[in-house]
Design an enzyme around this catalytic site. Structure first.
Site, PDB file in Angstrom:
ATOM      1  N   GLU A  34      63.545  98.377  81.429  1.00 34.27           N
ATOM      2  CA  GLU A  34      64.129  99.229  82.454  1.00 34.27           C
ATOM      3  C   GLU A  34      64.551  98.299  83.592  1.00 34.27           C
ATOM      4  O   GLU A  34      63.736  97.507  84.068  1.00 34.27           O
ATOM      5  CB  GLU A  34      63.072 100.228  82.933  1.00 34.27           C
ATOM      6  CG  GLU A  34      63.655 101.246  83.871  1.00 34.27           C
ATOM      7  CD  GLU A  34      62.620 102.252  84.375  1.00 34.27           C
ATOM      8  OE1 GLU A  34      61.472 102.245  83.899  1.00 34.27           O
ATOM      9  OE2 GLU A  34      62.990 103.029  85.262  1.00 34.27           O
ATOM     10  N   ARG A 259      49.528  95.203  75.077  1.00 33.22           N
ATOM     11  CA  ARG A 259      50.288  94.459  76.088  1.00 33.22           C
ATOM     12  C   ARG A 259      49.519  93.214  76.511  1.00 33.22           C
ATOM     13  O   ARG A 259      48.305  93.117  76.332  1.00 33.22           O
ATOM     14  CB  ARG A 259      50.626  95.334  77.288  1.00 33.22           C
ATOM     15  CG  ARG A 259      49.459  95.885  78.054  1.00 33.22           C
ATOM     16  CD  ARG A 259      49.914  96.549  79.363  1.00 33.22           C
ATOM     17  NE  ARG A 259      51.012  97.490  79.165  1.00 33.22           N
ATOM     18  CZ  ARG A 259      52.163  97.446  79.859  1.00 33.22           C
ATOM     19  NH1 ARG A 259      52.347  96.535  80.793  1.00 33.22           N
ATOM     20  NH2 ARG A 259      53.098  98.336  79.666  1.00 33.22           N
ATOM     21  N   LYS A 269      56.036  95.614  87.011  1.00 33.58           N
ATOM     22  CA  LYS A 269      57.161  95.431  87.925  1.00 33.58           C
ATOM     23  C   LYS A 269      56.927  96.166  89.241  1.00 33.58           C
ATOM     24  O   LYS A 269      57.323  95.695  90.300  1.00 33.58           O
ATOM     25  CB  LYS A 269      58.444  95.935  87.258  1.00 33.58           C
ATOM     26  CG  LYS A 269      59.016  94.945  86.261  1.00 33.58           C
ATOM     27  CD  LYS A 269      60.257  95.504  85.585  1.00 33.58           C
ATOM     28  CE  LYS A 269      59.888  96.243  84.339  1.00 33.58           C
ATOM     29  NZ  LYS A 269      60.861  97.168  83.846  1.00 33.58           N
TER      30      LYS A 269
HETATM   31  P1  ATP Z   1      56.286  97.360  83.891  1.00 37.24           P
HETATM   32  O1  ATP Z   1      55.099  98.241  84.090  1.00 37.24           O
HETATM   33  O2  ATP Z   1      56.034  95.945  84.218  1.00 37.24           O
HETATM   34  O3  ATP Z   1      57.520  97.906  84.511  1.00 37.24           O
HETATM   35  P2  ATP Z   1      57.223  98.427  81.499  1.00 37.24           P
HETATM   36  O4  ATP Z   1      56.539  98.536  80.190  1.00 37.24           O
HETATM   37  O5  ATP Z   1      57.445  99.673  82.262  1.00 37.24           O
HETATM   38  O6  ATP Z   1      56.472  97.355  82.325  1.00 37.24           O
HETATM   39  P3  ATP Z   1      59.833  97.949  80.574  1.00 37.24           P
HETATM   40  O7  ATP Z   1      60.962  97.393  81.321  1.00 37.24           O
HETATM   41  O8  ATP Z   1      59.898  99.366  80.174  1.00 37.24           O
HETATM   42  O9  ATP Z   1      58.562  97.642  81.408  1.00 37.24           O
HETATM   43  O10 ATP Z   1      59.473  97.022  79.328  1.00 37.24           O
HETATM   44  C1  ATP Z   1      60.358  96.535  78.372  1.00 37.24           C
HETATM   45  C2  ATP Z   1      59.561  96.163  77.173  1.00 37.24           C
HETATM   46  O11 ATP Z   1      58.589  95.177  77.499  1.00 37.24           O
HETATM   47  C3  ATP Z   1      58.824  97.354  76.621  1.00 37.24           C
HETATM   48  O12 ATP Z   1      59.003  97.397  75.228  1.00 37.24           O
HETATM   49  C4  ATP Z   1      57.392  97.094  77.003  1.00 37.24           C
HETATM   50  O13 ATP Z   1      56.529  97.664  76.080  1.00 37.24           O
HETATM   51  C5  ATP Z   1      57.325  95.570  77.034  1.00 37.24           C
HETATM   52  N1  ATP Z   1      56.294  95.119  77.955  1.00 37.24           N
HETATM   53  C6  ATP Z   1      56.180  95.401  79.266  1.00 37.24           C
HETATM   54  N2  ATP Z   1      55.064  94.846  79.790  1.00 37.24           N
HETATM   55  C7  ATP Z   1      54.461  94.179  78.781  1.00 37.24           C
HETATM   56  C8  ATP Z   1      53.265  93.395  78.673  1.00 37.24           C
HETATM   57  N3  ATP Z   1      52.455  93.192  79.716  1.00 37.24           N
HETATM   58  N4  ATP Z   1      52.957  92.877  77.468  1.00 37.24           N
HETATM   59  C9  ATP Z   1      53.760  93.052  76.416  1.00 37.24           C
HETATM   60  N5  ATP Z   1      54.891  93.775  76.446  1.00 37.24           N
HETATM   61  C10 ATP Z   1      55.241  94.343  77.606  1.00 37.24           C
HETATM   62 MG    MG Z   2      58.581 100.991  82.985  1.00 37.53          MG
END
Ligand code: ATP
Ligand code: MG
Length: 554
Positions: A34, A259, A269
């Site tokens: 995102e 994760r 983020k």
């Molecule tokens: P954040 O909470 O940091 O915004 P998110 O999962 O909401 O993380 P996205 O931008 O939706 O962030 O993530 C893109 C991809 O990265 C998704 O497939 C998510 O599962 C993966 N991802 C995000 N954080 C991690 C992590 N700590 N370890 C492994 N994969 C991750």
């Molecule tokens: Mg997210």
């Protein structure tokens, strides 16, 4: 140099199986961030997995911006994400924006209404929550649940046309308010938001919810294996429901993995954005940030991050990785690659009283003790040098073999020097030490006389460059028992950045570019800062110190 590490894991086994049984001729994966912030090391784990599988099995991989939420997203983030993925060493086959599918998603939502599987609800967000029930109690049906298809089509059209305010109505899937899986209790699939979208502008005022949009995005792109983190496990039945009931041709399979969590940092983020917005850090690419751009600026290499991701592996079990493990891979990567150089980060003047004034010489020093191919360089040496302040003690501690009055040490690549005199300012601080050198003892001269117990590094005070050294410590003190249970903003390490001003030798720092890495002997791996370094004043980020007590369990 060690090659990329290949580790088997359960997702890779699923892929192997699907190719063997002919379920798929080839695979398509995707990385779907995102664009609401910069990527962090957790994302690197997902990137390495998705791009790694596509590469290994000669499939394809898409970079897709999951931009279905208009308010939090920004082009700055889109650009940074592309840069970071490329920098990590990966190419995507196709680049997509989920928002390009809004038309298709809308069509599929209408299909659900026509099938009696979706309805417009007038309950507000609080009421919907209240009606949803709990893990132990079933939910309650909304009084609007049994609207006719015709009425639902009309209301949904009017939602789309902007006739209602934000929150006034939503579109919900009509499944089962008594389902043991709460995600099946008529989840909201479209909501109203009168806000401008970075890609579609003001074209839409209704936006699909993530849980509805994501499976459609995957199906539209013919993704075979949709890999996500464990918190989406409960969503999988709804994911499958959406693909089935919207009658998508292509059926992706969602697979969840744990994760990445790391010590001494936050990895979301949203939290990282807070650090930036509240000026705790110097932007998203602050070298203390776990963002890819922060790691890059600090000096971590794509290889070290990829090897780290490979080592931590992929599993279903949540765990927290010691942040020092990444440092291990950085050292392993840079040890044979980064040129050696001499830098004095906390300088003390050393004058060789029996060395002729106005004379100097050049001393040959190897560029990398671990890699002979890197050759040697000539380093200027003269009567006045700088040495590290902690390589001198006026009153030596036990087992201290470096400089103290009456003691002799070797200057790296050069001569033996003996400390004879200590000069202090009026406050009693040592500002200079006077030594004599023995011309017979030059390195490489075959001198076989007495031995000394220590070799110290130095720079020629008459032929060196001033430099700033930025030393980093963890940003978050979560290993400190005092801090347990505290909000992350209360756990900030006040000493996470220490700035030192000193000197570096000239030869090794000629033609240095931003982001170049050096190994300062007896100290650590350093990187030329890409923001503050200039020809007048070199600024180095310490990536990692040379030594660590961390051991990789093999
Ligand atoms: P954040 O909470 O940091 O915004 P998110 O999962 O909401 O993380 P996205 O931008 O939706 O962030 O993530 C893109 C991809 O990265 C998704 O497939 C998510 O599962 C993966 N991802 C995000 N954080 C991690 C992590 N700590 N370890 C492994 N994969 C991750
Ligand atoms: Mg997210």
């Amino acid at each position: 140099m060690s090659g990329e590490r290949e580790n088997s894991n359960f997702i890779r086994n699923i892929v192997i199986d699907d190719l063997k049984t002919g379920k798929h001729d080839s695979i398509i994966t995707r990385f779907p961030p995102e664009p609401n912030g910069y990527l962090h090391i957790g994302h690197a784990k997902s990137i390495c997995l998705n791009f790694g599988l596509a590469k290994e099995f000669e499939g394809r991989v898409n970079l897709r911006f999951d931009d279905t939420n208009p308010v939090k997203e920004d082009v700055e983030y889109v650009d940074s994400i592309k840069e970071d993925v490329s920098w990590l060493g990966f190419d995507w086959n196709e680049l997509h924006f989920a928002s390009d599918y809004f038309e298709e998603m809308h069509k599929r939502a209408v299909l659900l209404i026509n099938k009696g599987l979706a309805y417009v609800d007038d309950l507000n967000a609080d009421q919907i929550r209240e009606y949803r029930g709990t893990l132990t109690e079933p939910g309650k049906e909304s009084p609007y649940r049994n609207r006719s298809v015709k009425e639902n089509l009309d209301l949904f059209e009017r939602m789309k046309n902007g006739e209602f305010a934000d929150g006034e109505k939503v579109l919900r899937a009509k499944i089962d308010m008594a389902s043991p899986n709460i995600n099946f209790r008529d989840p909201v699939i479209y909501r109203i938001s009168h806000s401008e979208h970075h890609n579609t502008g003001n074209k839409w005022c209704i936006y699909p919810m993530y849980a509805f949009a994501h499976p459609l995005e995957d199906a539209i792109e013919h993704i075979t294996h949709s890999i996500c983190t464990l918190e989406f496990e409960d969503q999988r039945p709804f994911y499958d429901w959406v693909v089935r009931e919207t009658e998508m041709d292509s059926v992706p399979r969602q697979i969840e993995f744990a994760r990445l969590n790391m010590t001494n940092t936050v990895m979301s983020k949203r939290k990282l954005k807070q650090l930036v917005d509240e000026n705790v850090t110097d932007g998203w690419d602050d070298p203390r940030m776990p963002t890819i751009s922060g790691l890059r600026r600090r000096g971590y290499t794509p290889e070290s991050i990829r090897n780290f991701c490979s080592e931590i592996g992929v599993s279903k079990a949540d765990s927290t990785i010691d942040s020092q493990m990444l440092d291990f891979f950085l050292r392993e990567d840079l040890q044979p690659k980064a040129p050696l150089a001499m830098a004095v980060i906390d300088p003390l003047k050393l004058v060789i009283t029996n060395y002729p004034e106005d004379e100097s010489e050049e001393i040959e020093i190897e560029n990398n003790a671990k890699n002979e191919e890197m050759g040697t360089r000539m380093v200027s040496f003269s009567r006045e040098l700088y040495v590290e302040r902690d390589d001198f003690m006026e009153v030596p501690a036990k087992k201290y073999f470096r400089l103290f009055p009456g003691n002799e040490v070797r200057l790296k690549g050069g001569y033996f020097v003996k400390c004879n005199e200590v000069i202090k300012d009026k406050n009693g601080n040592v500002i200079q030490i006077n030594c004599t050198y023995d011309p017979e003892t030059r390195s490489g001269s075959g001198f076989v006389g007495r031995k000394v117990k220590a070799t110290i590094h130095w720079v020629d005070a008459n032929n060196c460059r001033p430099a700033e050294f930025r030393l980093y410590e963890p940003l978050i003190l979560d290993n400190d028992p005092e801090n347990k249970g505290k909000h992350f903003l209360e756990q900030i390490n006040e000493n996470s950045l220490i700035i030192k001003n000193g000197f570096v030798e000239k030869t090794a720092t000629e033609n240095l570019n931003k982001n170049d890495k050096l190994q300062f002997i007896r100290n650590g791996f350093y990187c030329v800062d890409n923001k503050y370094s200039s020809d007048d004043k070199l600024v180095f980020n310490r990536i990692v110190p040379l030594k660590s007590s961390f051991k990789l369990n093999k």
